[in-house]
Enzyme design. Structure first.
Site, short mmCIF file in Angstrom:
data_model
loop_
_atom_site.label_atom_id
_atom_site.label_comp_id
_atom_site.label_asym_id
_atom_site.label_seq_id
_atom_site.Cartn_x
_atom_site.Cartn_y
_atom_site.Cartn_z
N ASP A 12 89.96 33.25 110.43
CA ASP A 12 90.78 34.12 109.71
C ASP A 12 90.22 33.90 108.27
O ASP A 12 90.18 34.75 107.51
CB ASP A 12 92.32 34.06 109.86
CG ASP A 12 92.90 34.67 111.18
OD1 ASP A 12 92.01 35.48 111.68
OD2 ASP A 12 93.90 34.44 111.24
N GLU A 67 80.97 35.84 112.34
CA GLU A 67 82.56 35.79 112.34
C GLU A 67 83.32 36.86 112.76
O GLU A 67 84.27 37.18 112.54
CB GLU A 67 82.75 35.42 110.83
CG GLU A 67 82.10 34.05 110.38
CD GLU A 67 82.41 33.11 109.25
OE1 GLU A 67 83.74 33.16 108.87
OE2 GLU A 67 81.78 32.61 108.55
N1 CAA Z 1 95.55 32.70 114.37
C1 CAA Z 1 96.21 31.86 115.32
N2 CAA Z 1 96.17 32.29 116.68
C2 CAA Z 1 95.51 33.11 116.98
C3 CAA Z 1 94.71 34.02 116.44
C4 CAA Z 1 94.86 33.83 115.02
N3 CAA Z 1 93.97 34.82 114.39
N4 CAA Z 1 93.94 34.78 117.15
C5 CAA Z 1 94.50 34.83 118.30
N5 CAA Z 1 95.51 33.65 118.41
C6 CAA Z 1 96.06 32.91 119.59
C7 CAA Z 1 97.12 34.07 120.15
O1 CAA Z 1 98.29 34.13 119.48
C8 CAA Z 1 97.00 33.38 121.44
O2 CAA Z 1 98.01 32.51 121.66
P1 CAA Z 1 99.34 32.48 122.94
O3 CAA Z 1 98.40 32.18 124.14
O4 CAA Z 1 99.94 31.37 122.60
O5 CAA Z 1 100.00 33.66 122.80
C9 CAA Z 1 95.62 32.97 121.97
O6 CAA Z 1 95.16 32.67 120.65
C10 CAA Z 1 94.88 33.92 122.68
O7 CAA Z 1 94.70 34.95 121.68
P2 CAA Z 1 94.06 36.38 122.47
O8 CAA Z 1 94.88 36.60 123.78
O9 CAA Z 1 94.25 37.41 121.41
O10 CAA Z 1 92.67 35.92 122.72
P3 CAA Z 1 91.60 36.88 123.24
O11 CAA Z 1 90.74 36.15 124.21
O12 CAA Z 1 91.88 38.42 123.47
O13 CAA Z 1 90.51 37.05 121.89
C11 CAA Z 1 89.91 37.63 119.89
C12 CAA Z 1 90.95 37.45 120.84
C13 CAA Z 1 90.35 38.26 118.54
C14 CAA Z 1 88.70 38.84 120.36
C15 CAA Z 1 88.89 36.68 119.54
O14 CAA Z 1 88.26 36.09 120.72
C16 CAA Z 1 87.70 36.78 118.70
O15 CAA Z 1 88.05 36.74 117.23
N6 CAA Z 1 86.48 36.90 119.21
C17 CAA Z 1 85.38 36.80 117.99
C18 CAA Z 1 84.99 35.43 117.98
C19 CAA Z 1 84.09 35.32 116.74
O16 CAA Z 1 84.48 35.79 115.50
N7 CAA Z 1 83.10 34.49 116.84
C20 CAA Z 1 82.23 34.32 115.58
C21 CAA Z 1 82.12 32.52 115.52
S1 CAA Z 1 81.20 32.06 114.12
C22 CAA Z 1 79.88 32.75 114.00
O17 CAA Z 1 79.82 33.89 113.79
C23 CAA Z 1 78.76 31.75 113.73
C24 CAA Z 1 78.76 31.01 112.40
O18 CAA Z 1 77.99 29.81 112.64
C25 CAA Z 1 79.26 31.43 111.03
#
Ligand code: CAA
Length: 390
Positions: free
Chosen positions: A245, A372
């Site tokens: 985030d 990200e």
């Molecule tokens: N803050 C805190 N907790 C969070 C959250 C957040 N933003 N988002 C989800 N959670 C928590 C949920 O509340 C949930 O908790 P509970 O089990 O207690 O309810 C748990 O995490 C699981 O959440 P979801 O069921 O929503 O998870 P999901 O599998 O459906 O995935 C998603 C959610 C938003 C798709 C996530 O997987 C995501 O953001 N995917 C993208 C990943 C990403 O951005 N990757 C880039 C990596 S970094 C990069 O790019 C390389 C680099 O070097 C810069």
């Protein structure tokens, strides 16, 4: 050119860091940006200098080696660096947003002293590793593993697309300790890249942000002391998401910097370049493009500043800033692509030439819609938050 929105709301401290970053970028980065983009060589010297200036740990409290400033100060500084070179911005953003934020939020006092101080002060480079070859957007489906063995975790597996991995001293790693528990079985670890069992894969040849180094990393029976686990066992996914985030505000600021660079180059070119007996900026076809670019830039800025305030509010209340960060990242990254696309078109042949930086803005802008969290993931996060449905 007119004054950007919100200028009058900035404090003296905000203006000071923004001006310092602008000055540094113009004097130190601008002369080397094209050369490093071409060679793909990591800009060690300028990154070291950015560390000495306090740019590598802007929000980190001073007692942990940082500049002790707020989220908006970070966004302003990053925007200025990226306006000149998005590659330097990527390195700065991962160090600040993904590494330092994680330790500031979730590290113990001992971990902060040992790992945050050197990275926030720019003495060492930090990275963040979540993605794997078969788990990108679906971050919860990792195949790597950490198994507790006495007072160590034994880590095995392969991670990919790790920004700064080829040069990082320390890497914040996310991997399942209890895969059967799904999201609640993932944990976070501090990886010392000098230790046996850790190695780096090939460097990724990239379309843009070419001077930032990206590679796979490999773990073969890497023994991580249990004291290097960040947070509790099973807290890793929430740490990864909370840190992302914060990271998304950084990428939005990077995108804003690229968009502004593309816009400012276009504005100048539109005034100078003549066709059919008048500057091309006098033609409605160019004016409409410039008007849309400027409006989108200021709208992106509003969303980014809003996200910065939401993150500051989170520091006091714990109220998540997920929605604000995702909206800022989605809109700003698509604005960067929009502006870079129009900038190439306004410049015509010169926009396609490596003699000007416009084609670099175009190549650099694309990554902001991908890393990200892709634009599709941001839309998913926004819609899920708003509807409560999934
Ligand atoms: N803050 C805190 N907790 C969070 C959250 C957040 N933003 N988002 C989800 N959670 C928590 C949920 O509340 C949930 O908790 P509970 O089990 O207690 O309810 C748990 O995490 C699981 O959440 P979801 O069921 O929503 O998870 P999901 O599998 O459906 O995935 C998603 C959610 C938003 C798709 C996530 O997987 C995501 O953001 N995917 C993208 C990943 C990403 O951005 N990757 C880039 C990596 S970094 C990069 O790019 C390389 C680099 O070097 C810069």
């Amino acid at each position: 050119m007119t004054t950007p929105s919100f200028e009058y709301l900035l404090t003296d401290e905000h203006r000071m860091i923004r001006d310092a970053a602008r000055d540094f970028a113009q004097k130190e980065i601008a002369p080397i940006a094209a050369e490093h983009d071409e060679s793909g060589e990591f800009p060690y010297d300028t990154i070291k200098k950015m560390g000495a200036m306090g740019f590598m740990g802007i929000e980190v409290p001073e007692q942990y080696g940082g500049a002790g400033m707020d989220t908006l100060a970070y966004a302003l500084a990053l925007e200025e660096i990226c306006k000149v070179d998005a590659s330097h911005g990527t390195i700065m953003s991962v160090n600040n947003s993904l590494f330092c934020n994680a330790l500031t939020m979730f590290g113990t006092e001992e971990q902060k002293q040992k790992y945050l101080v050197p990275v926030a002060s720019g003495e060492m480079i930090g990275a963040y590793s979540l993605t794997e070859p078969m788990s990108g957007s679906d971050a919860g489906s990792m195949k790597s593993r950490a198994v507790l063995d006495g007072d160590h975790y034994v880590i095995n597996g392969r991670k990919s697309w790790v920004t700064s991995a080829p040069v990082a001293d320390l890497i914040l790693l996310f991997t399942p300790t209890h895969p059967e528990r799904g999201h609640n079985g993932i944990s976070a670890f501090m990886i010392d890249t000098t230790q046996p069992g850790f190695s780096r894969g090939k460097k990724e040849p990239k379309l843009g942000i070419r001077a930032s180094a990206t590679s796979e990393i490999l773990f073969e029976d890497y023994r991580c002391p249990a004291e290097n686990r960040i947070g509790k066992e099973g807290e890793g996914f929430k740490i990864a998401m909370t840190v992302l985030d914060a990271g998304r505000i950084g990428i939005a600021s990077q995108a804003l910097g690229i968009a502004e660079a593309a816009y400012e180059a276009s504005l100048q070119y539109a005034r100078e370049r003549e066709a059919f007996g008048q500057p091309i900026g006098a033609f409605q076809g160019t004016q409409f493009k410039l008007a849309d670019m400027k409006t989108r830039i200021e709208a992106a800025r509003s969303l980014i500043y809003n996200a910065c305030f939401a993150k500051e509010h989170w520091k006091k209340t714990g109220e998540r800033f997920t929605l604000a960060a995702s909206m800022a990242k989605l809109y700003a990254s698509e604005t960067a692509m929009f502006c870079a696309h129009h900038a190439v078109q306004i410049h015509g042949g010169m926009g396609y030439s490596k003699e000007l930086p416009v084609e670099r803005y175009f190549r650099d802008a694309k990554i902001t819609e991908i890393y990200e969290g892709t634009s599709e993931i941001q839309r998913m996060v926004i819609a899920r938050t708003e509807t409560g449905l999934r």
